[in-house]
Scaffold this motif. Structure first.
Motif, PDB file in Angstrom:
ATOM      1  N   VAL A  47       8.410  10.214   6.118  1.00 40.19           N
ATOM      2  CA  VAL A  47       9.217  10.553   5.649  1.00 40.19           C
ATOM      3  C   VAL A  47       8.438   8.974   4.263  1.00 40.19           C
ATOM      4  O   VAL A  47       9.856   8.078   4.703  1.00 40.19           O
ATOM      5  CB  VAL A  47       9.391  11.379   4.720  1.00 40.19           C
ATOM      6  N   PHE A  48       8.205   8.183   3.844  1.00 42.70           N
ATOM      7  CA  PHE A  48       8.236   7.687   2.315  1.00 42.70           C
ATOM      8  C   PHE A  48       8.027   7.818   1.127  1.00 42.70           C
ATOM      9  O   PHE A  48       7.239   8.496   0.523  1.00 42.70           O
ATOM     10  CB  PHE A  48       7.301   6.331   2.893  1.00 42.70           C
ATOM     11  N   ILE A  88       1.381  10.020  13.702  1.00 44.32           N
ATOM     12  CA  ILE A  88       2.582  10.034  13.547  1.00 44.32           C
ATOM     13  C   ILE A  88       2.460  10.684  12.457  1.00 44.32           C
ATOM     14  O   ILE A  88       1.299   9.819  11.634  1.00 44.32           O
ATOM     15  CB  ILE A  88       3.320   8.761  13.399  1.00 44.32           C
ATOM     16  N   HIS A  89       2.724  11.557  11.943  1.00 42.74           N
ATOM     17  CA  HIS A  89       2.793  11.915  10.586  1.00 42.74           C
ATOM     18  C   HIS A  89       2.900  11.432   9.485  1.00 42.74           C
ATOM     19  O   HIS A  89       4.275  11.209   9.519  1.00 42.74           O
ATOM     20  CB  HIS A  89       3.238  13.671  10.213  1.00 42.74           C
ATOM     21  N   VAL A  90       2.645  10.869   8.685  1.00 47.34           N
ATOM     22  CA  VAL A  90       2.741   9.998   7.503  1.00 47.34           C
ATOM     23  C   VAL A  90       3.010  10.535   6.124  1.00 47.34           C
ATOM     24  O   VAL A  90       1.267  11.172   5.836  1.00 47.34           O
ATOM     25  CB  VAL A  90       1.929   9.005   7.161  1.00 47.34           C
ATOM     26  N   VAL A  91       4.044  10.918   5.868  1.00 42.46           N
ATOM     27  CA  VAL A  91       4.396  11.894   4.603  1.00 42.46           C
ATOM     28  C   VAL A  91       4.839  10.927   3.159  1.00 42.46           C
ATOM     29  O   VAL A  91       5.965  10.312   3.113  1.00 42.46           O
ATOM     30  CB  VAL A  91       5.459  12.960   4.296  1.00 42.46           C
ATOM     31  N   ASP A  92       3.733  11.194   1.927  1.00 33.11           N
ATOM     32  CA  ASP A  92       4.230  10.144   0.827  1.00 33.11           C
ATOM     33  C   ASP A  92       4.803  11.192  -0.033  1.00 33.11           C
ATOM     34  O   ASP A  92       4.272  12.647  -0.482  1.00 33.11           O
ATOM     35  CB  ASP A  92       3.316   9.795  -0.050  1.00 33.11           C
ATOM     36  N   ALA A  93       6.112  10.923  -0.352  1.00 27.26           N
ATOM     37  CA  ALA A  93       6.980  11.809  -1.120  1.00 27.26           C
ATOM     38  C   ALA A  93       6.906  11.443  -2.526  1.00 27.26           C
ATOM     39  O   ALA A  93       8.051  12.446  -2.743  1.00 27.26           O
ATOM     40  CB  ALA A  93       8.322  11.932  -0.258  1.00 27.26           C
TER      41      ALA A  93
END
Length: 293
Positions: free
Chosen positions: A102-103, A124-129
């Protein structure tokens, strides 16, 4: 405690035991002598101190790593050929297929594109928080949080202490890209962050003549990144570059003070100009994040 300006000059560096030189020599060598077979075997096994091959470690590079670790208040550091090499080595080490990173954005474009490329390729699951918020974006699969203290290039701030407070109880590793602040302005480890990363090409080097990256933090996390990034990927920093970066860091506190003074003067003018809609500089009292800055 020794002043940061003094540590920027002396940390990680000692007079050369052979010549007495006060500047760290450039150890321009690929391999090292071990003395005896038994000593060589112990070095390769990690049971004895020493150098075996400059891809894994080099005395000039080690001085640079020790200096950055000292300035950031870290247990250990590992240097790379670029900031991007530091990012990729960290992600490849700490994440596996099915994990989530999470970034909080906006991130440096090279970092965000790297995360998305690795995510799609390696599962890999990339999440824009950025919009939803960090707490709402975390899940049981979250293994890593990536933040920039001062974002490139919009100068948006993220509070490392607040990030650490969310991550620590959940067992999530935190990484802060501290490139734009340098340890002169912010030391994220003091706020509970696990790992700090720099593109040394920018402020740490300071002279525009060398490229490098570094990761500093707790040893139990830094050493696996060293094994992956240097041993497996081969993204090691050359000793000539390390020498230039060591030289540049001696003046880091003085340069950062001058950067801040100049930036404040530059920002003050457009902030008062009627033709300027917005000025993005957290040092201005009018900036919405001035108190956090």
């Amino acid at each position: 405690m020794t002043h940061l300006r003094t540590r920027a000059v002396h940390a990680g560096q000692k007079p050369d035991p052979v010549s007495g030189a006060i500047a760290t020599p450039i150890n321009q060598t690929s391999a090292f002598a071990y003395g005896t077979l038994d000593n060589g075997a112990a070095i390769f096994a990690g049971e004895a101190d020493g150098y075996r091959y400059s891809r894994f470690a080099n005395p000039t590079v080690k001085s640079l790593e020790d200096k950055v670790a000292d300035l950031e208040g870290a247990e250990a550091a590992v240097a790379f050929s670029s900031g991007t090499a530091a990012v990729s080595s960290t992600v490849l080490t700490l994440l596996a297929p099915g994990d989530e990173i999470v970034f909080l954005g906006p991130l440096y474009g090279g970092t965000e594109s790297l995360l998305n490329a690795f995510g799609s390729r390696f599962g890999i699951h990339v999440v824009d928080a950025t919009e939803r918020g960090l707490k709402a974006s975390l899940s049981p699969a979250t293994r890593l949080i990536w933040v920039e203290t001062l974002t490139n290039p919009t100068l948006h701030l993220h509070d490392p202490a607040a990030v650490a407070a969310l991550a620590r109880p959940r067992g999530i590793t935190t990484v802060v890209d501290n490139t734009f602040c340098s340890p002169c302005l912010t030391r994220p480890i003091e706020h509970g962050i696990d790992l700090v990363m720099h593109s040394m090409t920018k402020y740490l080097g300071g002279h525009g003549d060398s490229t490098g990256g570094i990761l500093a933090g707790v040893k139990r996390l830094v050493e696996p990144v060293r094994t992956t990034g240097l041993g497996h990927v081969g993204g090691n920093l050359a000793p000539q570059e390390a020498f230039l970066l060591l030289r540049g860091m001696k003046t880091l506190p003085l340069r950062m003070a001058a950067h801040c003074e100049g930036a404040a003067e530059v920002a003050a003018f457009p902030a008062m100009h009627p033709a300027v809609i917005a000025t993005h500089y957290p040092g201005l009292p009018s900036h919405p994040q001035h108190a956090l800055a």
